[in-house]
Design a protein around this motif. Structure first.
Motif, PDB file in Angstrom:
ATOM      1  N   GLN A   1       0.773  -1.685   0.358  1.00 54.66           N
ATOM      2  CA  GLN A   1      -0.119   0.293  -0.266  1.00 54.66           C
ATOM      3  C   GLN A   1       0.878   1.289   0.084  1.00 54.66           C
ATOM      4  OE1 GLN A   1      -2.381   0.847   3.659  1.00 54.66           O
ATOM      5  NE2 GLN A   1      -1.309  -1.516   4.580  1.00 54.66           N
ATOM      6  N   TYR A   2       1.615   0.747   0.339  1.00 54.19           N
ATOM      7  CA  TYR A   2       3.279   2.235   0.042  1.00 54.19           C
ATOM      8  C   TYR A   2       3.565   2.541  -0.999  1.00 54.19           C
ATOM      9  CZ  TYR A   2       1.542   2.678   5.067  1.00 54.19           C
ATOM     10  OH  TYR A   2       1.024   2.425   6.310  1.00 54.19           O
ATOM     11  N   GLY A   3       3.064   1.864  -1.989  1.00 50.91           N
ATOM     12  CA  GLY A   3       4.304   1.556  -3.017  1.00 50.91           C
ATOM     13  C   GLY A   3       5.603   0.922  -2.916  1.00 50.91           C
TER      14      GLY A   3
ATOM     15  N   ILE B   1      16.613  -0.296   2.403  1.00 49.31           N
ATOM     16  CA  ILE B   1      17.464   0.224   2.304  1.00 49.31           C
ATOM     17  C   ILE B   1      17.269   2.213   2.225  1.00 49.31           C
ATOM     18  CG2 ILE B   1      18.164   1.915  -0.043  1.00 49.31           C
ATOM     19  CD1 ILE B   1      19.619  -0.477  -0.812  1.00 49.31           C
ATOM     20  N   LEU B   2      15.844   2.389   2.549  1.00 50.03           N
ATOM     21  CA  LEU B   2      15.659   3.384   3.052  1.00 50.03           C
ATOM     22  C   LEU B   2      15.597   3.007   4.546  1.00 50.03           C
ATOM     23  CD1 LEU B   2      11.807   4.072   1.233  1.00 50.03           C
ATOM     24  CD2 LEU B   2      13.893   5.515   1.372  1.00 50.03           C
ATOM     25  N   ARG B   3      15.564   2.200   5.208  1.00 47.18           N
ATOM     26  CA  ARG B   3      15.394   2.651   6.343  1.00 47.18           C
ATOM     27  C   ARG B   3      17.006   3.300   7.289  1.00 47.18           C
ATOM     28  NH1 ARG B   3      13.378  -1.190  10.829  1.00 47.18           N
ATOM     29  NH2 ARG B   3      14.963  -2.054  10.354  1.00 47.18           N
ATOM     30  N   ILE B   4      18.098   2.223   6.485  1.00 47.18           N
ATOM     31  CA  ILE B   4      19.923   2.237   6.517  1.00 47.18           C
ATOM     32  C   ILE B   4      19.618   4.045   6.298  1.00 47.18           C
ATOM     33  CG2 ILE B   4      21.854   1.972   5.961  1.00 47.18           C
ATOM     34  CD1 ILE B   4      20.759  -1.154   4.882  1.00 47.18           C
TER      35      ILE B   4
ATOM     36  N   LEU C   1       8.455   6.623   5.359  1.00 50.21           N
ATOM     37  CA  LEU C   1       8.791   6.343   6.677  1.00 50.21           C
ATOM     38  C   LEU C   1       8.169   6.765   7.711  1.00 50.21           C
ATOM     39  CD1 LEU C   1      13.392   5.148   6.645  1.00 50.21           C
ATOM     40  CD2 LEU C   1      11.914   3.980   5.484  1.00 50.21           C
ATOM     41  N   LYS C   2       8.323   7.617   8.112  1.00 50.09           N
ATOM     42  CA  LYS C   2       7.306   8.027   9.194  1.00 50.09           C
ATOM     43  C   LYS C   2       5.808   7.382   9.484  1.00 50.09           C
ATOM     44  CE  LYS C   2       6.879  11.828  12.699  1.00 50.09           C
ATOM     45  NZ  LYS C   2       7.393  13.585  12.246  1.00 50.09           N
ATOM     46  N   GLU C   3       5.209   7.490   7.571  1.00 51.75           N
ATOM     47  CA  GLU C   3       3.840   6.741   7.881  1.00 51.75           C
ATOM     48  C   GLU C   3       4.353   5.193   8.006  1.00 51.75           C
ATOM     49  OE1 GLU C   3       1.186   6.961   4.361  1.00 51.75           O
ATOM     50  OE2 GLU C   3       2.865   8.092   3.782  1.00 51.75           O
TER      51      GLU C   3
END
Lengths: 176, 176
Positions: B67-69, B77-80, B142-144
């Motif tokens: 749902q977040y695409g 990777i975004l979290r890193i 990421l916050k979402e």
DNA sequence: GTGTATTAAATGTATGTACATATATTTGCA
DNA sequence: TGCAAATATATGTACATACATTTAATACAC
């Protein structure tokens, strides 16, 4: 022990260059291994550890498979077919029993047919279905590969038998 | 609880047809689940269970991600990158910290750049390397998604906290 | 009996993995 | 200094996954 199998056509010199530093296997707690010192909860820690460890163990297994020319999902399908032998199996049955249900059994069977490890024939009773049957060649290959069964050669054998059973119990609960 | 997320463009009628039988979630011991009544050893049982369960948990997670695409590796990777923020990360650093080391960080970054969740710039000091930096849009996403962290919404939370820690201990040993 | 719903399998497409290899840049040593 | 080795990243290819859709055959309700 992780054994890297080299594909055909790789020159010794190339090998020398890429792996001149010995492939060190990490031996760490998950915090160190992924360099995330703090987890939000035991659940987050276990979740990441689960995904990470399964990936590792699968890598170890598929490295061993490579020398036999089949991939892990191909091997899994062959095993199901041996379980049915000499009866054939339909694609539906393969999907039902595969470890990863959403994978694409049709196309994996394609690869096995190309390698002459299985045959595929339209079923006369219900022409929608196909009978997939393991060949002699396929059975012979599996016999050769039986050595590898049971996670031998992967880290799972570092556990005691009791720990292995406890791990299974916890994993059953995760899936329940 | 497994929640199937539907992609865009699926008509209710289509849904009706494909899933007219409710998606029953299996709740079984591994023997029943893969219909293999006997294992050669506790190790084989634990190995298969490990691979099978990790796949299941990953599927649960990636269904939530849809749902977040973003996909699961993209999310990792975004979290890193958020961990580094506001410093950029090189591709090497991403590979080093990724759960699956052999995955192809370059191409995953490609996808994230296309979605404007990260930027990529050649590093002036060492022009071999690239600086990958998460954007405001990426941080907002990421916050979402923080809700999902920690395996929430996956079967891992069926364990007690003590069991989750024991699971981590066993998995550390498998990888050691 | 006919037409619609269901089922079985195959196929299309985007993404990811595993591995080899290519390209560009920097390091380091003769 | 100049050139070979090392490093960082990107790319090519085969295979697999995830999901939607298509095609073919059968079941079933009317």
């Amino acid at each position: 022990m992780y054994v890297h199998i080299f594909a055909n056509g790789v020159s010794p010199m190339f090998f020398q260059k890429r792996y001149s530093q010995p492939l060190r296997l990490p031996n760490m707690k998950i915090e160190e291994e992924i360099k995330q010192p703090v987890f939000k909860s035991p659940y987050q820690k276990a979740y990441i550890n689960l995904v990470y460890t399964a990936g590792r163990v699968q890598q170890e297994q598929s490295a061993q498979f490579k020398q036999y020319g089949v991939t892990l999902p191909q091997y899994n399908i062959l095993r199901i077919l041996r379980g049915q032998y000499p009866k054939p199996a339909t694609v539906s049955l393969l999907i039902e029993r595969m470890l990863d249900k959403t994978s694409n059994a049709s196309r994996i069977v394609d690869k096995l047919v190309a390698k002459e490890l299985v045959t595929r024939h339209q079923c006369p009773n219900d022409r929608r279905t196909v009978d997939v049957l393991i060949t002699e060649k396929g059975l012979a290959l599996l016999k050769e590969m039986d050595e590898l069964e049971g996670g031998k050669g992967t880290g799972i054998t570092r556990l005691s038998e009791e720990e292995a059973l406890e791990l299974s119990r916890l994993l059953d609960k995760v899936r329940s």
